[in-house]
Structures are given as C-alpha cells and as structure tokens.
Scaffold this motif. Structure first.
Motif, PDB file in Angstrom:
ATOM      1  N   GLU A 113       0.817  -1.221   0.000  1.00  0.00           N
ATOM      2  CA  GLU A 113       0.000   0.000   0.000  1.00  0.00           C
ATOM      3  C   GLU A 113       0.849   1.268   0.000  1.00  0.00           C
ATOM      4  OE1 GLU A 113      -2.987  -0.003  -0.734  1.00  0.00           O
ATOM      5  OE2 GLU A 113      -3.892  -1.872  -0.049  1.00  0.00           O
ATOM      6  N   LEU A 114       2.176   1.108   0.169  1.00  0.00           N
ATOM      7  CA  LEU A 114       3.091   2.248   0.093  1.00  0.00           C
ATOM      8  C   LEU A 114       3.658   2.434  -1.320  1.00  0.00           C
ATOM      9  CD1 LEU A 114       5.056   1.805   3.459  1.00  0.00           C
ATOM     10  CD2 LEU A 114       3.094   3.293   2.993  1.00  0.00           C
ATOM     11  N   ASP A 115       3.417   1.460  -2.197  1.00  0.00           N
ATOM     12  CA  ASP A 115       3.882   1.557  -3.587  1.00  0.00           C
ATOM     13  C   ASP A 115       3.017   2.541  -4.372  1.00  0.00           C
ATOM     14  OD1 ASP A 115       5.776  -0.414  -3.064  1.00  0.00           O
ATOM     15  OD2 ASP A 115       4.531  -2.038  -3.865  1.00  0.00           O
ATOM     16  N   PHE A 116       3.492   2.903  -5.558  1.00  0.00           N
ATOM     17  CA  PHE A 116       2.703   3.734  -6.466  1.00  0.00           C
ATOM     18  C   PHE A 116       1.350   3.060  -6.698  1.00  0.00           C
ATOM     19  CE2 PHE A 116       1.231   4.947 -10.689  1.00  0.00           C
ATOM     20  CZ  PHE A 116       1.303   6.325 -10.604  1.00  0.00           C
ATOM     21  N   GLY A 117       0.271   3.827  -6.577  1.00  0.00           N
ATOM     22  CA  GLY A 117      -1.075   3.270  -6.709  1.00  0.00           C
ATOM     23  C   GLY A 117      -1.623   2.712  -5.413  1.00  0.00           C
ATOM     24  N   GLY A 118      -0.787   2.646  -4.369  1.00  0.00           N
ATOM     25  CA  GLY A 118      -1.238   2.154  -3.067  1.00  0.00           C
ATOM     26  C   GLY A 118      -2.186   3.144  -2.409  1.00  0.00           C
ATOM     27  N   ARG A 119      -2.936   2.659  -1.431  1.00  0.00           N
ATOM     28  CA  ARG A 119      -3.990   3.471  -0.833  1.00  0.00           C
ATOM     29  C   ARG A 119      -3.594   4.158   0.474  1.00  0.00           C
ATOM     30  NH1 ARG A 119      -8.323  -0.424   0.358  1.00  0.00           N
ATOM     31  NH2 ARG A 119      -6.524  -1.762   0.727  1.00  0.00           N
ATOM     32  N   ARG A 120      -2.371   3.977   0.954  1.00  0.00           N
ATOM     33  CA  ARG A 120      -2.019   4.596   2.236  1.00  0.00           C
ATOM     34  C   ARG A 120      -2.009   6.119   2.146  1.00  0.00           C
ATOM     35  NH1 ARG A 120      -1.744   3.558   7.767  1.00  0.00           N
ATOM     36  NH2 ARG A 120      -0.445   5.177   8.661  1.00  0.00           N
ATOM     37  N   ASN A 121      -1.466   6.656   1.045  1.00  0.00           N
ATOM     38  CA  ASN A 121      -1.480   8.101   0.857  1.00  0.00           C
ATOM     39  C   ASN A 121      -2.565   8.429  -0.167  1.00  0.00           C
ATOM     40  OD1 ASN A 121      -0.806  10.835  -0.008  1.00  0.00           O
ATOM     41  ND2 ASN A 121       1.074  10.534   1.162  1.00  0.00           N
ATOM     42  N   PRO A 122      -3.451   9.365   0.157  1.00  0.00           N
ATOM     43  CA  PRO A 122      -4.565   9.656  -0.747  1.00  0.00           C
ATOM     44  C   PRO A 122      -4.160  10.070  -2.161  1.00  0.00           C
ATOM     45  CG  PRO A 122      -4.890  10.738   1.372  1.00  0.00           C
ATOM     46  CD  PRO A 122      -3.516  10.157   1.386  1.00  0.00           C
ATOM     47  N   ASP A 123      -2.931  10.599  -2.335  1.00  0.00           N
ATOM     48  CA  ASP A 123      -2.547  11.037  -3.682  1.00  0.00           C
ATOM     49  C   ASP A 123      -2.180   9.867  -4.599  1.00  0.00           C
ATOM     50  OD1 ASP A 123       0.163  10.368  -3.124  1.00  0.00           O
ATOM     51  OD2 ASP A 123       0.611  12.409  -2.483  1.00  0.00           O
ATOM     52  N   GLY A 124      -2.036   8.661  -4.044  1.00  0.00           N
ATOM     53  CA  GLY A 124      -1.761   7.477  -4.853  1.00  0.00           C
ATOM     54  C   GLY A 124      -0.361   7.394  -5.432  1.00  0.00           C
ATOM     55  N   GLN A 125       0.498   8.358  -5.087  1.00  0.00           N
ATOM     56  CA  GLN A 125       1.853   8.396  -5.650  1.00  0.00           C
ATOM     57  C   GLN A 125       2.824   7.479  -4.912  1.00  0.00           C
ATOM     58  OE1 GLN A 125       2.770  10.259  -8.547  1.00  0.00           O
ATOM     59  NE2 GLN A 125       0.544  10.121  -8.586  1.00  0.00           N
ATOM     60  N   GLY A 126       2.415   6.994  -3.747  1.00  0.00           N
ATOM     61  CA  GLY A 126       3.278   6.108  -2.985  1.00  0.00           C
ATOM     62  C   GLY A 126       4.511   6.818  -2.450  1.00  0.00           C
ATOM     63  N   PHE A 127       5.473   6.012  -2.039  1.00  0.00           N
ATOM     64  CA  PHE A 127       6.705   6.522  -1.440  1.00  0.00           C
ATOM     65  C   PHE A 127       7.890   5.949  -2.210  1.00  0.00           C
ATOM     66  CE2 PHE A 127       3.334   6.774   1.575  1.00  0.00           C
ATOM     67  CZ  PHE A 127       3.553   7.966   2.248  1.00  0.00           C
ATOM     68  N   ALA A 128       9.046   6.577  -2.066  1.00  0.00           N
ATOM     69  CA  ALA A 128      10.218   6.237  -2.877  1.00  0.00           C
ATOM     70  C   ALA A 128      11.139   5.257  -2.154  1.00  0.00           C
ATOM     71  CB  ALA A 128      10.987   7.504  -3.238  1.00  0.00           C
ATOM     72  N   VAL A 129      11.158   4.014  -2.613  1.00  0.00           N
ATOM     73  CA  VAL A 129      12.095   3.016  -2.082  1.00  0.00           C
ATOM     74  C   VAL A 129      13.485   3.330  -2.609  1.00  0.00           C
ATOM     75  CG1 VAL A 129      12.734   0.570  -2.072  1.00  0.00           C
ATOM     76  CG2 VAL A 129      10.317   1.224  -1.970  1.00  0.00           C
ATOM     77  N   PHE A 130      14.487   3.275  -1.711  1.00  0.00           N
ATOM     78  CA  PHE A 130      15.855   3.546  -2.167  1.00  0.00           C
ATOM     79  C   PHE A 130      16.879   2.565  -1.610  1.00  0.00           C
ATOM     80  CE2 PHE A 130      15.334   5.894   1.754  1.00  0.00           C
ATOM     81  CZ  PHE A 130      16.536   5.734   2.415  1.00  0.00           C
ATOM     82  N   GLY A 131      16.446   1.582  -0.835  1.00  0.00           N
ATOM     83  CA  GLY A 131      17.379   0.614  -0.285  1.00  0.00           C
ATOM     84  C   GLY A 131      16.650  -0.468   0.483  1.00  0.00           C
ATOM     85  N   ARG A 132      17.439  -1.363   1.097  1.00  0.00           N
ATOM     86  CA  ARG A 132      16.839  -2.446   1.874  1.00  0.00           C
ATOM     87  C   ARG A 132      17.809  -2.916   2.946  1.00  0.00           C
ATOM     88  NH1 ARG A 132      14.198  -8.099  -0.400  1.00  0.00           N
ATOM     89  NH2 ARG A 132      13.122  -8.629   1.529  1.00  0.00           N
ATOM     90  N   VAL A 133      17.265  -3.220   4.110  1.00  0.00           N
ATOM     91  CA  VAL A 133      18.069  -3.738   5.223  1.00  0.00           C
ATOM     92  C   VAL A 133      18.579  -5.124   4.860  1.00  0.00           C
ATOM     93  CG1 VAL A 133      17.996  -4.500   7.631  1.00  0.00           C
ATOM     94  CG2 VAL A 133      16.839  -2.383   6.953  1.00  0.00           C
ATOM     95  N   ILE A 134      19.873  -5.333   5.052  1.00  0.00           N
ATOM     96  CA  ILE A 134      20.479  -6.648   4.797  1.00  0.00           C
ATOM     97  C   ILE A 134      21.024  -7.263   6.081  1.00  0.00           C
ATOM     98  CG2 ILE A 134      20.979  -6.227   2.367  1.00  0.00           C
ATOM     99  CD1 ILE A 134      23.858  -5.528   3.193  1.00  0.00           C
ATOM    100  N   GLY A 135      20.956  -6.535   7.172  1.00  0.00           N
ATOM    101  CA  GLY A 135      21.373  -7.047   8.477  1.00  0.00           C
ATOM    102  C   GLY A 135      20.849  -6.137   9.573  1.00  0.00           C
ATOM    103  N   GLY A 136      20.354  -6.724  10.649  1.00  0.00           N
ATOM    104  CA  GLY A 136      19.868  -5.917  11.770  1.00  0.00           C
ATOM    105  C   GLY A 136      18.365  -5.702  11.778  1.00  0.00           C
ATOM    106  N   MET A 137      17.611  -6.521  11.036  1.00  0.00           N
ATOM    107  CA  MET A 137      16.152  -6.376  11.111  1.00  0.00           C
ATOM    108  C   MET A 137      15.635  -6.682  12.513  1.00  0.00           C
ATOM    109  SD  MET A 137      14.366  -5.049   8.712  1.00  0.00           S
ATOM    110  CE  MET A 137      12.687  -5.536   9.112  1.00  0.00           C
ATOM    111  N   ASP A 138      16.396  -7.470  13.278  1.00  0.00           N
ATOM    112  CA  ASP A 138      16.001  -7.714  14.672  1.00  0.00           C
ATOM    113  C   ASP A 138      16.019  -6.403  15.464  1.00  0.00           C
ATOM    114  OD1 ASP A 138      18.858  -7.784  14.273  1.00  0.00           O
ATOM    115  OD2 ASP A 138      19.092  -8.599  16.293  1.00  0.00           O
ATOM    116  N   VAL A 139      16.955  -5.521  15.154  1.00  0.00           N
ATOM    117  CA  VAL A 139      17.027  -4.204  15.807  1.00  0.00           C
ATOM    118  C   VAL A 139      15.801  -3.372  15.418  1.00  0.00           C
ATOM    119  CG1 VAL A 139      18.364  -2.068  16.028  1.00  0.00           C
ATOM    120  CG2 VAL A 139      19.548  -4.273  15.850  1.00  0.00           C
TER     121      VAL A 139
END
Length: 195
Positions: A142-168
C-alpha cells in the motif's frame, strides 16, 4: 603459461567489474544495535543519491538524527489502510539541516517495491522528502505507487533495503509509544558508508 595469464587477467577483470556493480552499503548505528542496508543507487538515483549525499555530509551524525515513530497494527485505529514501519531521520521542523527536497521518485519509475526491510523516503506532498526515511516491517504494497495509504496514490520512494539488523528494527518497533511517537526516541548515532 600464456593461457594461465589470460585466465588470471580475466578473473581480475570480472572481479573488478563485480565490485564496481555492487550497491553501496551503509551502517545505521544506534544504542540498540546496528542496521546494515544496501542502497539502490542505480535503480533509484534521485532518492538513493540524495540519501548517500546526506550520509557523506554527516547529516545523520552528531545526535541530530533519531528513530522517533513506530507504526504497528495496534496503533493506527483511524487508518483503514494499515502499514507497519519504523520512521527516523532528522526532523525538518526541529533540525537545522538545510537539506534540499528530493524530487519524488515513484516505485512505478524505479520498479522497486516496499518489501520487508525496504528503506523508503518519508514525505508529505510529492517532492517534499529530504532526510526522513522509513523501514518497512513486512511487505507494504500500500506504500507503492497506486497504493492506498497516501490519498494522492503516488506512494513513497524506495531507495534501499536492510540486509542485516532487522532484529534491531523490530525491537524499535515494539518500544512504548503514544500516538505512534516513541515515548523515548532511539538516537541514530551515526550513518556511515561501509562499501
């Protein structure tokens, strides 16, 4: 001997090319532990480039940055579209960052999506992101483009991903909060490049 030299040279060339193609990596240091992230500089050049420039300038260092907001299934009673994230950065309202806004880079443009551990630019209107970012807990389409979390439907900009420390990240998300804002924020003591 000649074939061995050619094979060795080819191996060095391939190794050099592979190291050049690797995405930059950063460590987000907190008192609760470190979070390691891969930054998608080629796939999201506007957002990732701005984040890395902030890292290189030390924007997140010196006690100005923190994780301050946690969104869980149980603390968003007024949202029909629910998400789970941890949000942090330098609060633009209280931090003197002088960081320019980043043009909005949608997931429709980059092809990236909000997966478990995705780093995504926080924003109000499109084009108002600067130092604040979220980390997804579980997939958040729902945070992607076309998702419903933000009323404008533009979503949010992904720029990376956790590769260690998700437990934190998950421990931070479970900390006591009031209205999604942590009762005690978690300092980001440093964000530094590790590759």
């Amino acid at each position: 001997m000649k074939s061995l030299t050619i094979a060795f040279s080819s191996c060095l060339l391939v190794s050099s090319c592979q190291s050049l193609q690797r995405n930059p990596r950063v460590t987000i240091a907190t008192p609760m532990g470190n979070i390691e992230a891969e930054i998608y500089e080629k796939r999201a050049p506007l957002s990732a480039g701005a984040f890395l420039r902030n890292v290189d300038k030390g924007i997140y260092n010196g006690g100005r940055a923190k994780f301050y907001r946690v969104v869980r299934m149980d603390n968003q009673p007024h949202n029909t579209v629910k998400i789970e994230v941890v949000q942090g950065g330098v609060d633009r309202d209280t931090g003197d960052t002088n960081v320019p806004y980043i043009p909005h880079e949608t997931t429709a443009v980059t092809g990236l999506t909000h997966l478990d551990g995705s780093l995504s630019m926080a924003r109000d209107q499109p084009g108002t992101a600067n130092t604040e970012f979220s980390i997804c807990i579980g997939p958040q389409p729902e945070l992607d483009f076309g998702g419903r979390r933000n009323p404008d439907g533009q979503g949010f900009a992904v720029f990376g991903r956790v590769i260690g420390g998700m437990d934190v990240v998950r421990r931070i998300q479970k900390l006591p909060e009031t209205g999604q804002y942590l009762d005690q924020t978690v300092p980001i003591t440093e964000v530094r490049r590790t590759h």
